[in-house]
Design an enzyme around this catalytic site. Structure first.
Site, PDB file in Angstrom:
ATOM      1  N   GLU A  80      -4.676   7.663  -3.170  1.00  0.00           N
ATOM      2  CA  GLU A  80      -5.195   6.409  -2.623  1.00  0.00           C
ATOM      3  C   GLU A  80      -5.459   5.400  -3.751  1.00  0.00           C
ATOM      4  O   GLU A  80      -5.351   4.191  -3.542  1.00  0.00           O
ATOM      5  CB  GLU A  80      -6.464   6.695  -1.815  1.00  0.00           C
TER       6      GLU A  80
ATOM      7  N   HIS B 298       1.780   4.594  -2.736  1.00  0.00           N
ATOM      8  CA  HIS B 298       1.923   6.036  -2.477  1.00  0.00           C
ATOM      9  C   HIS B 298       3.332   6.512  -2.835  1.00  0.00           C
ATOM     10  O   HIS B 298       3.516   7.551  -3.461  1.00  0.00           O
ATOM     11  CB  HIS B 298       1.672   6.331  -0.989  1.00  0.00           C
TER      12      HIS B 298
ATOM     13  N   HIS C 266       0.836  -1.202   0.000  1.00  0.00           N
ATOM     14  CA  HIS C 266       0.000   0.000   0.000  1.00  0.00           C
ATOM     15  C   HIS C 266       0.874   1.257   0.000  1.00  0.00           C
ATOM     16  O   HIS C 266       0.699   2.155  -0.837  1.00  0.00           O
ATOM     17  CB  HIS C 266      -0.920  -0.025   1.231  1.00  0.00           C
ATOM     18  N   GLU C 267       1.821   1.321   0.925  1.00  0.00           N
ATOM     19  CA  GLU C 267       2.671   2.511   1.012  1.00  0.00           C
ATOM     20  C   GLU C 267       3.610   2.614  -0.193  1.00  0.00           C
ATOM     21  O   GLU C 267       3.982   3.717  -0.597  1.00  0.00           O
ATOM     22  CB  GLU C 267       3.458   2.519   2.334  1.00  0.00           C
TER      23      GLU C 267
END
Lengths: 494, 494
Positions: free
Chosen positions: A289, A263, A259-260
């Site tokens: 997101e 980003h 997830h990170e």
């Protein structure tokens, strides 16, 4: 020779961005490295830096430069820079200094009270300070709204160009398909076991670094550390991400990392020409997101990729917590009712957001009293999730956002999922045989497409336009819902 | 109500200190955590922050406040604050902006050229840029000196209230005893073996943390990491130190750690009332070095303390690299001829400094040409150390200081040793049975005395006055030389 107003403005802006990057680095340090007893001093240091930044952002010369620039004379890139600067300057100068200071002070106090209230499950202890937060937030919204909708004025901060009505209508349509999907899955009585066993921290961090590298995260321009809550921070050539480790649950670390990484890669892969300018960061919270979610879910939790991940975990830990690759895939996608947003699966996640969106919008517009908030939360939870909230820390007290004054932030999580759904549809059309490389842990076909169609543009296009350009169709919730119904229909045999 | 000028000045100063602390934290990050590819962006960020700091330091209001304050009306502490602020402001406003910018640019270029010259042992590649550095440095000195001595004007930056003549005379007296001591030791033909064996990194870092804790370093307000060159950084409640690890040489890590712990404890133990003010940091480079040196040498390399350290190393590594505690003590104090300052023992160290002091003073005063520098270095080395410099990287190219423009910095290292000698004499008089607790690894009797007599005062007293107050006698080189002659006379049976 007098400098052209545009050049003077951009030089000023460059310095402001540089100081903002420093503020970001201090935030990273605070969550990862700072000694435990340094908090009070750090707060003073950051307060001074924020004051320097604020003074630069309301510098009267900004207004003069902005008046002197005729956007019609500018290139496309320059005009996009101006869009960001004009918008941000207009918002900043509308806010009375007194209000900004009062909000900063209140945020610190409210955070402490919220944390204690959650710890002791005492809603009544929290509500008075929440009342104060909302009062100031409504003041802020009124100052920004120019007579328009209060909630929209706040939402604009996180997702420029999107209104509460648009989101509300979209959420209603999503709810009509998500609630039945959820009920069918729960009703199917299919039991999927979570991953089981022990996964030592060292191995999890090794795996996290390996997976981050596989997704194209550039360690020459970033690093991966541990923190209580995973986050990503920084732009340009210094983009750092964090993850967390639970030795009984390796999913947490792996998927927080992916997830990170989403980003982080977004920030790392923006056109370097935009570095230290308003175009040099992700364009909105929703688009940000969408990158973290598509990396994490549509790619990272795909059957193809999990097949590779299953093998790597067996290499590192001697086992992967599941009997075989298919059971591993099912385990990392298992749907389970739960109270906590941050632990929710793909089916439940957006329902958590919709609940918060409706409540916070009513709070800001004055349609819901703080005194009635817990009751409103609990009854909505029962309607959408089919259970009873057992305690406030599992309900209205679970998230930090409202204490921090982040009204208008929640819907961008779901918008990110919607955009990820759109991008996934377009990506699968552009690269029909994507599963083949994914099943070998090779993500380049996917991540290169996202880089070239979304990430590289930074803040050049409006959020919704950016997604539409990338996909070749107008964004809507349908691709996400189609994807969820197909994927979970298959897993749960619906 | 108008703010009193003193209060207005101190409020301004507080903010400047806060931003300076942030700059320090970025420096720490750069040496320990920053991704390798982030250097160019970081340089831009730091450049902007430094410009903000510079503008604050030459803010015209500073001059107005300073004129409006009558120091006779102030308390002792307030007067000390003013001494620092007036001194720093006077120096800052004397320097033409153009010169400051030219020096900053040149420092960056000179560092690159020096590093390459050292790598390739090519003095001629370095000398032209050194010539430029000295030219600007002489300009700086002339701007600061008000017609006085150029070198003194630079020295004043690092060691306020001390002149080159004072230091030169003291160094001459030291040389008269150090060179004969060195020759007697080398002539004694006593061979002391260095520590031998393998010492894994994990164990060394465990030992480093344990020893730091034993010396009173407060990990709630600090942290210990690895870096290429050990350093300490930060003031108040966030004071971080670093060390390095060589698995074949555990001395390096342990004594680098104790050295930096000395610097770190000084900063941590300054009266918190002085936090974020000019009195809230170590008062001079010389006094700072006195703390690191007394922790490292007079305490850390004492026979008593090494007895305890020997046992702890056997616990951790299964051996301590020496046959018994006495041989361990001799090994960590062995005197060996060598080219490199940073690897020098207690006897040789000051000789390295004296050589540099004489050469750099002549360079600044125009009594030595850059073209003659290498020859001057090499012949002086032979005179004091008795050998021939084999290559420039072992001679005139070994240190970064001159490339960085740090003229006037070197003598503070030896001054620190001199002050440490004085403090050690006074400490041993105040706590006659100090060896007993030291031999059990208990340093409190020594570190509490240093805290109460030196560290707590921060910048309250002038450097030399501070040492005199602590010792009860005027500082001189004699206690250090007595200590060295006694200690090494015993070890080498002279």
């Amino acid at each position: 020779m007098t400098q052209h107003p545009y050049d003077a403005l951009m030089a000023h802006q460059f310095e402001t961005e540089a100081l903002a990057q420093i503020a970001g680095r201090l935030g990273w340090d605070q969550e990862t490295m700072m000694p435990s007893g340094a908090g009070a001093q750090r707060a003073e240091e950051v307060g001074v830096l924020e004051a320097v930044l604020h003074a630069r952002r309301i510098d009267p010369r900004m207004g003069e430069w902005l008046s002197a620039i005729n956007d019609a004379d500018l290139t496309e890139v320059e005009a996009a820079q101006m869009r960001h600067i004009r918008r941000s300057y207009a918002r900043t100068v509308k806010l009375p200094e007194k209000l900004v200071i009062a909000q900063a002070k209140l945020a610190s106090r409210a955070h402490g009270i919220w944390a204690e209230a959650r710890e002791t499950d005492d809603v009544d202890f929290f509500l008075p300070v929440l009342e104060e937060v909302i009062e100031l937030k409504r003041e802020e919204a009124a100052a920004l709204a120019d007579g328009g909708d209060l909630y929209d004025a706040l939402l604009e901060e996180y997702e420029p160009g999107t209104t509460g009505d648009q989101i509300g209508a979209m959420f209603d349509r999503m709810r009509d398909r998500l609630v039945p999907l959820r009920e069918k899955i729960i009703g199917s009585n299919t039991y999927i076991a979570p991953l089981a066993g022990h996964f030592p921290e060292d191995g999890q961090m090794t795996l996290a670094r390996y997976v981050a590298d596989r997704f194209g995260y550039d360690f020459r321009h970033g690093r991966l550390d541990k923190s209580v809550h995973p986050f990503s921070s920084g732009s340009g050539t210094d983009v750092r991400i964090t993850t967390r480790v639970d030795e009984a649950d390796p999913q947490n670390c792996v998927y927080s990392t992916i997830h990170e990484v989403g980003h982080g890669c977004y920030e790392q892969q923006i056109d370097p020409e935009f570095g230290m300018t308003p175009l040099g960061g992700g364009v909105s919270m929703g688009v940000h997101e969408s990158q973290s979610r598509i990396y994490e879910n549509q790619i990272g939790r795909s059957r193809a990729f999990t097949r590779w991940l299953y093998t790597r975990m067996r290499d590192i830990f001697g086992h992967a917590g599941a009997a075989d690759a298919e059971n591993f895939y099912r385990a990392v996608n298992r749907v389970h009712s739960g109270f906590i947003r941050t632990e929710a699966d793909e089916v439940h996640y957006n329902l958590h957001i919709m609940l918060r969106f409706d409540l916070e919008r009513d709070l800001i517009r004055g349609a819901l009293e703080v005194a009635d908030l817990e009751e409103a939360w609990n009854s909505r939870f029962t309607a959408d999730f089919g259970g009873q909230v057992d305690k406030p820390s599992n309900g209205v007290l679970q998230d930090v956002h409202w204490a921090a004054g982040l009204f208008g932030y929640f819907p961008t999580y779901a918008l990110g999922n919607v955009y990820a759904g759109c991008l996934n549809k377009a990506l699968r059309q552009a690269v029909p045989d994507l599963d083949l490389p994914l099943s070998r842990g090779m993500t380049e076909d996917a991540t290169d497409w996202l880089r070239d169609n979304v990430q590289v543009h930074g803040g050049l296009y409006q959020p919704r336009d950016l997604i539409a350009r990338a996909c070749g169709f107008d964004p809507s919730e349908e691709p996400l819902l189609d994807y969820l119904e197909t994927k979970f229909g298959d897993i749960y045999g619906l």
